[in-house]
Design a protein around this motif. Structure first.
Motif, short mmCIF file in Angstrom:
data_model
loop_
_atom_site.label_atom_id
_atom_site.label_comp_id
_atom_site.label_asym_id
_atom_site.label_seq_id
_atom_site.Cartn_x
_atom_site.Cartn_y
_atom_site.Cartn_z
N MET A 95 0.83 -1.21 0.00
CA MET A 95 0.00 0.00 0.00
C MET A 95 0.86 1.26 0.00
SD MET A 95 -3.39 -0.64 2.33
CE MET A 95 -2.54 -1.12 3.83
N LYS A 96 2.06 1.14 0.56
CA LYS A 96 2.93 2.32 0.62
C LYS A 96 3.39 2.75 -0.77
CE LYS A 96 7.54 0.26 1.18
NZ LYS A 96 8.73 0.20 2.04
N ASN A 97 3.26 1.84 -1.76
CA ASN A 97 3.68 2.17 -3.11
C ASN A 97 2.83 3.26 -3.74
OD1 ASN A 97 5.36 0.02 -2.61
ND2 ASN A 97 4.54 -1.30 -4.21
N ARG A 98 1.74 3.61 -3.08
CA ARG A 98 0.85 4.65 -3.62
C ARG A 98 1.44 6.04 -3.46
NH1 ARG A 98 -4.64 3.21 -0.51
NH2 ARG A 98 -3.24 3.64 1.22
N TRP A 99 2.46 6.16 -2.59
CA TRP A 99 3.09 7.46 -2.34
C TRP A 99 4.60 7.35 -2.59
CZ3 TRP A 99 0.01 5.13 1.61
CH2 TRP A 99 -1.30 5.63 1.68
N PRO A 100 5.27 8.46 -2.78
CA PRO A 100 6.73 8.42 -2.90
C PRO A 100 7.35 7.81 -1.65
CG PRO A 100 5.88 10.55 -3.60
CD PRO A 100 4.72 9.82 -2.98
N VAL A 101 8.35 6.97 -1.82
CA VAL A 101 8.97 6.26 -0.70
C VAL A 101 9.50 7.24 0.35
CG1 VAL A 101 10.89 4.77 -0.02
CG2 VAL A 101 9.55 4.23 -2.05
N GLU A 102 10.11 8.34 -0.09
CA GLU A 102 10.68 9.30 0.85
C GLU A 102 9.59 9.90 1.74
OE1 GLU A 102 11.07 9.33 -2.40
OE2 GLU A 102 13.17 8.75 -2.68
N TYR A 109 8.77 7.35 10.18
CA TYR A 109 9.94 7.35 11.05
C TYR A 109 10.42 8.74 11.46
CZ TYR A 109 10.19 2.49 9.53
OH TYR A 109 9.91 1.18 9.28
N GLY A 110 9.71 9.76 11.03
CA GLY A 110 10.11 11.09 11.43
C GLY A 110 10.94 11.81 10.38
N GLU A 111 11.34 13.01 10.70
CA GLU A 111 12.01 13.89 9.75
C GLU A 111 13.25 13.26 9.13
OE1 GLU A 111 14.01 18.38 9.70
OE2 GLU A 111 12.84 17.70 11.43
N ASN A 112 14.00 12.48 9.92
CA ASN A 112 15.23 11.88 9.41
C ASN A 112 15.05 10.41 9.03
OD1 ASN A 112 16.76 14.28 9.85
ND2 ASN A 112 16.87 13.76 12.03
N GLY A 113 13.81 10.01 8.83
CA GLY A 113 13.52 8.61 8.56
C GLY A 113 14.23 8.06 7.34
N LYS A 114 14.28 8.84 6.29
CA LYS A 114 14.89 8.34 5.06
C LYS A 114 16.39 8.18 5.18
CE LYS A 114 14.99 12.96 2.95
NZ LYS A 114 14.49 13.77 1.82
N GLU A 115 16.99 8.80 6.19
CA GLU A 115 18.42 8.66 6.41
C GLU A 115 18.75 7.42 7.24
OE1 GLU A 115 20.12 12.18 8.06
OE2 GLU A 115 18.93 13.52 6.78
N TYR A 116 17.85 7.07 8.16
CA TYR A 116 18.14 6.00 9.10
C TYR A 116 17.48 4.66 8.75
CZ TYR A 116 19.71 9.90 11.98
OH TYR A 116 20.35 11.02 12.44
#
Length: 283
Positions: A95-102, A109-116
């Motif tokens: 279902m998450k594929n409906r939105w951009p992964v970032e 996961y919060g503001e820094n989620g894509k980093e961690y």
């Protein structure tokens, strides 16, 4: 399959409910333990082994780093079984594929989620490796699991039902929920669960995937006649089958592609209608 084959269970992104169902099945079918040797099963034992002939894999592939581990399993195992909806279809994870992964990483996961936290579009096992057998469902049906294991041990290639859930509903003498105004995806969903949800009055949510030759356009029309909003219909279609619909592209029966099937016949994978859905914050 001769001898006593070694069997391993692995998990990727999932709730591990299918493996718990296997544990339940083994408690009521102890004879299976006389026929196989389980060498790895994190839910039930601490021992591990790199020698196995049959691999049961639960969960979808949601990270690039998952691919190497999957390919290692595939190289070792003579038979790979996708265990449950996440492994078979991509499941609810897709279902998450409906939105951009970032955007999803930041929301969860919060503001820094894509980093961690590593992530990419959720995919079924078959998008990464060859899968020999799939056991559908969320969770799997434990009797179907036992039956498929028995077939594998006999050297047979298990076959899933090629008809819709409606057949099992009729055999159970259930009233059609769609006729009663209760949305149900039974007409387009592969049978094999013995109409469990519908027998208890809950509409099918499609966790076993689409039946062959399912008429998705007509299913949408049935739900529209029940006055369901377009967004609610899209949500039902994509709860378990978002990846399959994503692969259909312009042929997917989603509101962003139009409501008339003939107007949607565009090239595959084009116009996946992300804009059809609310943002994660609005869900």
């Amino acid at each position: 399959m001769s001898g006593k084959p070694k069997v391993a269970f692995f998990d990727f992104t999932s709730c591990e409910g299918c493996q718990l169902t296997v544990v339940d099945a083994l408690q009521t079918h102890l004879g299976l333990l006389d026929l196989i040797e389980i060498v790895e099963f994190r839910e039930a034992m601490s021992e591990r082994s790199d020698e196995y002939q049959i691999a049961f894999v639960e969960g979808s592939c949601t990270r690039a780093s998952d691919e190497e581990r999957l390919r290692k399993i595939r190289k070792q195992a003579g038979v790979v079984v996708a265990l449950g909806a996440c492994a078979h279809l991509g499941g609810v994870n897709a279902m998450k594929n409906r939105w951009p992964v970032e955007e999803v990483q930041t929301y969860v996961y919060g503001e820094n989620g894509k980093e961690y936290y590593e992530s990419y579009e959720a995919r079924p096992l078959s998008a990464v490796i060859d899968v020999d057998v799939a056991i559908p469902g969320c969770p799997i049906d434990r009797l179907e699991f036992v039956h498929i294991v028995q077939q594998l041990l006999q050297g047979c290639k298990p076959k899933l039902p090629d008809y819709s859930l409606c057949v099992e509903c009729k055999l159970s003498e259930n009233a059609c929920l769609n006729k009663l105004g209760k949305p149900c995806l039974g007409p387009i969903t592969r049978a094999g669960c013995h109409a469990l949800c519908t027998t208890y009055g809950d509409g099918c949510e499609g966790c076993r995937g689409f039946a062959p030759e399912a008429n998705l356009d007509y299913m949408r029309q049935i739900l529209e006649e029940q006055q369901l909003p377009a967004e609610a219909i899209d949500a039902k279609f994509t709860m378990f089958n978002a990846y399959a619909l994503q692969e259909m592209g312009g042929d997917a029966p989603l509101s962003g592609n139009g409501t008339n099937g003939s107007s949607r016949r565009r090239s595959r994978k084009q116009n996946w209608p992300r804009s059809t859905f609310a943002s994660p914050e609005e869900v």
